[in-house]
Design a protein around this motif. Structure first.
Motif, PDB file in Angstrom:
ATOM      1  N   ARG A   8      -3.906  -0.653 -12.368  1.00 44.84           N
ATOM      2  CA  ARG A   8      -4.195  -1.927 -12.874  1.00 44.84           C
ATOM      3  C   ARG A   8      -3.643  -3.040 -12.289  1.00 44.84           C
ATOM      4  O   ARG A   8      -4.044  -4.337 -12.584  1.00 44.84           O
ATOM      5  CB  ARG A   8      -4.193  -1.980 -14.402  1.00 44.84           C
ATOM      6  N   ILE A   9      -2.622  -2.946 -11.591  1.00 52.91           N
ATOM      7  CA  ILE A   9      -1.984  -4.217 -10.837  1.00 52.91           C
ATOM      8  C   ILE A   9      -2.570  -4.066  -9.790  1.00 52.91           C
ATOM      9  O   ILE A   9      -2.375  -3.444  -8.692  1.00 52.91           O
ATOM     10  CB  ILE A   9      -0.394  -3.715 -10.819  1.00 52.91           C
ATOM     11  N   ARG A  10      -3.006  -5.550  -9.471  1.00 51.19           N
ATOM     12  CA  ARG A  10      -3.397  -5.687  -8.013  1.00 51.19           C
ATOM     13  C   ARG A  10      -2.651  -6.779  -7.381  1.00 51.19           C
ATOM     14  O   ARG A  10      -2.591  -7.935  -7.885  1.00 51.19           O
ATOM     15  CB  ARG A  10      -4.821  -6.360  -7.913  1.00 51.19           C
ATOM     16  N   TYR A  11      -1.810  -6.683  -6.207  1.00 49.25           N
ATOM     17  CA  TYR A  11      -0.776  -7.454  -5.776  1.00 49.25           C
ATOM     18  C   TYR A  11      -1.361  -7.933  -4.150  1.00 49.25           C
ATOM     19  O   TYR A  11      -1.936  -7.282  -3.616  1.00 49.25           O
ATOM     20  CB  TYR A  11       0.176  -6.472  -5.386  1.00 49.25           C
ATOM     21  N   TYR A  12      -1.374  -9.255  -4.361  1.00 50.86           N
ATOM     22  CA  TYR A  12      -1.599 -10.058  -3.133  1.00 50.86           C
ATOM     23  C   TYR A  12      -0.508 -11.153  -2.553  1.00 50.86           C
ATOM     24  O   TYR A  12       0.389 -11.466  -3.326  1.00 50.86           O
ATOM     25  CB  TYR A  12      -3.033 -11.003  -3.293  1.00 50.86           C
ATOM     26  N   ARG A  13      -0.416 -11.308  -1.392  1.00 49.76           N
ATOM     27  CA  ARG A  13       0.765 -12.253  -1.007  1.00 49.76           C
ATOM     28  C   ARG A  13       0.133 -13.064  -0.013  1.00 49.76           C
ATOM     29  O   ARG A  13      -0.582 -12.608   1.002  1.00 49.76           O
ATOM     30  CB  ARG A  13       1.625 -11.386  -0.141  1.00 49.76           C
ATOM     31  N   ASN A  14       0.641 -14.288  -0.126  1.00 47.55           N
ATOM     32  CA  ASN A  14       0.030 -15.304   0.818  1.00 47.55           C
ATOM     33  C   ASN A  14       0.813 -15.272   1.931  1.00 47.55           C
ATOM     34  O   ASN A  14       2.220 -15.205   1.862  1.00 47.55           O
ATOM     35  CB  ASN A  14       0.076 -16.986   0.121  1.00 47.55           C
ATOM     36  N   GLU A  15       0.286 -15.569   3.188  1.00 47.96           N
ATOM     37  CA  GLU A  15       0.841 -15.785   4.263  1.00 47.96           C
ATOM     38  C   GLU A  15       1.914 -16.859   4.596  1.00 47.96           C
ATOM     39  O   GLU A  15       3.152 -17.048   5.053  1.00 47.96           O
ATOM     40  CB  GLU A  15       0.040 -15.862   5.744  1.00 47.96           C
ATOM     41  N   ARG A  16       1.593 -17.959   3.670  1.00 42.34           N
ATOM     42  CA  ARG A  16       2.456 -19.105   3.534  1.00 42.34           C
ATOM     43  C   ARG A  16       2.241 -19.655   2.232  1.00 42.34           C
ATOM     44  O   ARG A  16       1.600 -19.461   1.478  1.00 42.34           O
ATOM     45  CB  ARG A  16       1.979 -20.259   4.511  1.00 42.34           C
ATOM     46  N   ASN A  17       3.133 -20.577   1.749  1.00 49.12           N
ATOM     47  CA  ASN A  17       3.315 -21.163   0.490  1.00 49.12           C
ATOM     48  C   ASN A  17       1.972 -22.178   0.260  1.00 49.12           C
ATOM     49  O   ASN A  17       2.204 -23.097   0.898  1.00 49.12           O
ATOM     50  CB  ASN A  17       4.552 -21.748   0.242  1.00 49.12           C
ATOM     51  N   ASP A  77      -7.418  -2.480 -21.821  1.00 53.86           N
ATOM     52  CA  ASP A  77      -8.535  -2.648 -20.823  1.00 53.86           C
ATOM     53  C   ASP A  77      -8.223  -3.979 -20.004  1.00 53.86           C
ATOM     54  O   ASP A  77      -8.717  -5.155 -20.280  1.00 53.86           O
ATOM     55  CB  ASP A  77      -9.820  -2.566 -21.392  1.00 53.86           C
ATOM     56  N   PHE A  78      -7.499  -3.927 -19.008  1.00 52.78           N
ATOM     57  CA  PHE A  78      -7.189  -5.132 -18.304  1.00 52.78           C
ATOM     58  C   PHE A  78      -6.787  -4.876 -16.838  1.00 52.78           C
ATOM     59  O   PHE A  78      -6.488  -3.729 -16.607  1.00 52.78           O
ATOM     60  CB  PHE A  78      -5.875  -5.896 -18.957  1.00 52.78           C
ATOM     61  N   GLU A  79      -6.535  -5.840 -16.015  1.00 53.79           N
ATOM     62  CA  GLU A  79      -6.012  -5.822 -14.727  1.00 53.79           C
ATOM     63  C   GLU A  79      -5.010  -6.877 -14.605  1.00 53.79           C
ATOM     64  O   GLU A  79      -5.031  -7.997 -15.643  1.00 53.79           O
ATOM     65  CB  GLU A  79      -7.079  -6.083 -13.701  1.00 53.79           C
ATOM     66  N   ILE A  80      -4.093  -6.860 -13.958  1.00 56.16           N
ATOM     67  CA  ILE A  80      -2.977  -7.815 -13.540  1.00 56.16           C
ATOM     68  C   ILE A  80      -3.297  -8.253 -12.046  1.00 56.16           C
ATOM     69  O   ILE A  80      -3.138  -7.356 -11.255  1.00 56.16           O
ATOM     70  CB  ILE A  80      -1.565  -7.145 -13.840  1.00 56.16           C
ATOM     71  N   VAL A  81      -3.317  -9.541 -11.852  1.00 50.90           N
ATOM     72  CA  VAL A  81      -3.578 -10.173 -10.491  1.00 50.90           C
ATOM     73  C   VAL A  81      -2.427 -10.958 -10.059  1.00 50.90           C
ATOM     74  O   VAL A  81      -2.040 -11.739 -10.622  1.00 50.90           O
ATOM     75  CB  VAL A  81      -4.802 -10.864 -10.426  1.00 50.90           C
ATOM     76  N   VAL A  82      -1.440 -10.269  -9.214  1.00 54.45           N
ATOM     77  CA  VAL A  82      -0.288 -11.090  -8.605  1.00 54.45           C
ATOM     78  C   VAL A  82      -0.560 -11.735  -7.503  1.00 54.45           C
ATOM     79  O   VAL A  82      -1.102 -11.205  -6.688  1.00 54.45           O
ATOM     80  CB  VAL A  82       0.739  -9.928  -8.574  1.00 54.45           C
ATOM     81  N   SER A  83      -0.240 -13.076  -7.594  1.00 55.60           N
ATOM     82  CA  SER A  83      -0.288 -13.853  -6.300  1.00 55.60           C
ATOM     83  C   SER A  83       0.549 -14.407  -5.909  1.00 55.60           C
ATOM     84  O   SER A  83       1.254 -15.294  -6.654  1.00 55.60           O
ATOM     85  CB  SER A  83      -1.589 -14.955  -6.736  1.00 55.60           C
ATOM     86  N   ASP A  84       1.468 -13.661  -4.885  1.00 55.62           N
ATOM     87  CA  ASP A  84       2.668 -13.724  -4.393  1.00 55.62           C
ATOM     88  C   ASP A  84       2.663 -14.917  -3.148  1.00 55.62           C
ATOM     89  O   ASP A  84       2.150 -15.018  -2.295  1.00 55.62           O
ATOM     90  CB  ASP A  84       3.354 -12.535  -3.980  1.00 55.62           C
ATOM     91  N   ASN A  85       3.351 -16.188  -3.816  1.00 54.94           N
ATOM     92  CA  ASN A  85       3.254 -17.309  -2.797  1.00 54.94           C
ATOM     93  C   ASN A  85       4.332 -17.448  -1.673  1.00 54.94           C
ATOM     94  O   ASN A  85       4.949 -18.385  -1.421  1.00 54.94           O
ATOM     95  CB  ASN A  85       3.372 -18.695  -3.879  1.00 54.94           C
ATOM     96  N   ALA A  86       4.137 -16.261  -0.914  1.00 55.76           N
ATOM     97  CA  ALA A  86       5.020 -16.234   0.156  1.00 55.76           C
ATOM     98  C   ALA A  86       6.575 -16.309  -0.442  1.00 55.76           C
ATOM     99  O   ALA A  86       7.377 -16.870   0.489  1.00 55.76           O
ATOM    100  CB  ALA A  86       5.022 -17.300   1.183  1.00 55.76           C
TER     101      ALA A  86
END
Length: 228
Positions: free
Chosen positions: A65-74, A38-47
């Protein structure tokens, strides 16, 4: 087969990453292998500029359960850590460095400990240090159990006076204790300051089994002088 996300999870794992193609798949896979699901993984990709995005999106396509996000810039390391928390939803939250791993029983053990102690705000396990190839180097007991005490002043003194490497910054935290906290501050020693603040908010617990694998290698964020 894709595993769908099922509403608000009990646990959120925040994975802040920058150019983590070397180990990020192992980190994410270690969460997916947990005995408690019972979990989620929040990936925050720093460009990232390497294959990090491809690796994470490929895994996300197989498990909802994996949620991927990518920043436009670091944004810098601290801000990216905090963004991973901001995007999470779980009752409990843990940061996981892209080059570390957790053993299959980590979440079950730490969630159980916090469930049984409503006045506790953080729980972590003894660390199993590994090298770049995943081979065991040494076990490390941070002494976190010294802050399992009813008096805030005792807990606070333990965390600021005790010599420790701040590995427990990566412990499992009660979300309510993280709200309005400093999270990952933009200054040297932010991990120690965070743990001291948590000690004022509640008991800090330690599972005596080595259920965390922290990797020592030349490019580790705490060794390398670069954005993460």
């Amino acid at each position: 087969m894709t595993i769908p996300s099922t509403g608000q999870p009990l646990v959120s794992i925040g994975v802040p990453v920058f150019n983590g193609e070397n180990y990020v798949e192992q980190a994410l896979s270690s969460v997916l292998a947990q005995t408690m699901g019972d979990f989620e993984i929040v990936v925050s990709d720093n460009a990232s500029t390497d294959r990090t995005s491809m690796i994470c999106q490929d895994l996300a396509a197989t498990d909802g359960r994996i949620r991927y996000y990518r920043n436009e810039r670091n944004l810098g390391a601290g801000a990216n850590y905090n963004l991973a928390f901001a995007k999470s939803r779980g009752t409990y939250f843990k940061w996981l460095a892209h080059d570390d791993r957790i053993k299959p029983g980590y979440l079950a053990a730490t969630v159980a400990a916090l469930d049984q102690a409503p006045d506790a705000v953080l729980c972590n396990a003894v660390v199993d240090y590994i090298n770049g190839q995943g081979e065991h180097i040494a076990f490390y007991d941070s002494g976190l159990g010294g802050a399992d005490h009813p008096r805030p002043s005792h807990r606070f003194a333990t965390m600021i006076l005790m010599s420790h490497s701040c590995v427990d910054f990566f412990g499992l935290c009660r979300r309510s204790a993280l709200v309005d906290s400093m999270l990952h501050g933009p200054f040297h020693g932010a991990d120690r300051a965070f743990l001291a603040q948590m000690a004022l908010r509640g008991r800090l617990l330690q599972v005596k089994e080595p259920l965390v694998e922290m990797r020592e290698h030349d490019q580790r964020y705490t060794r390398a002088k670069q954005d993460a």
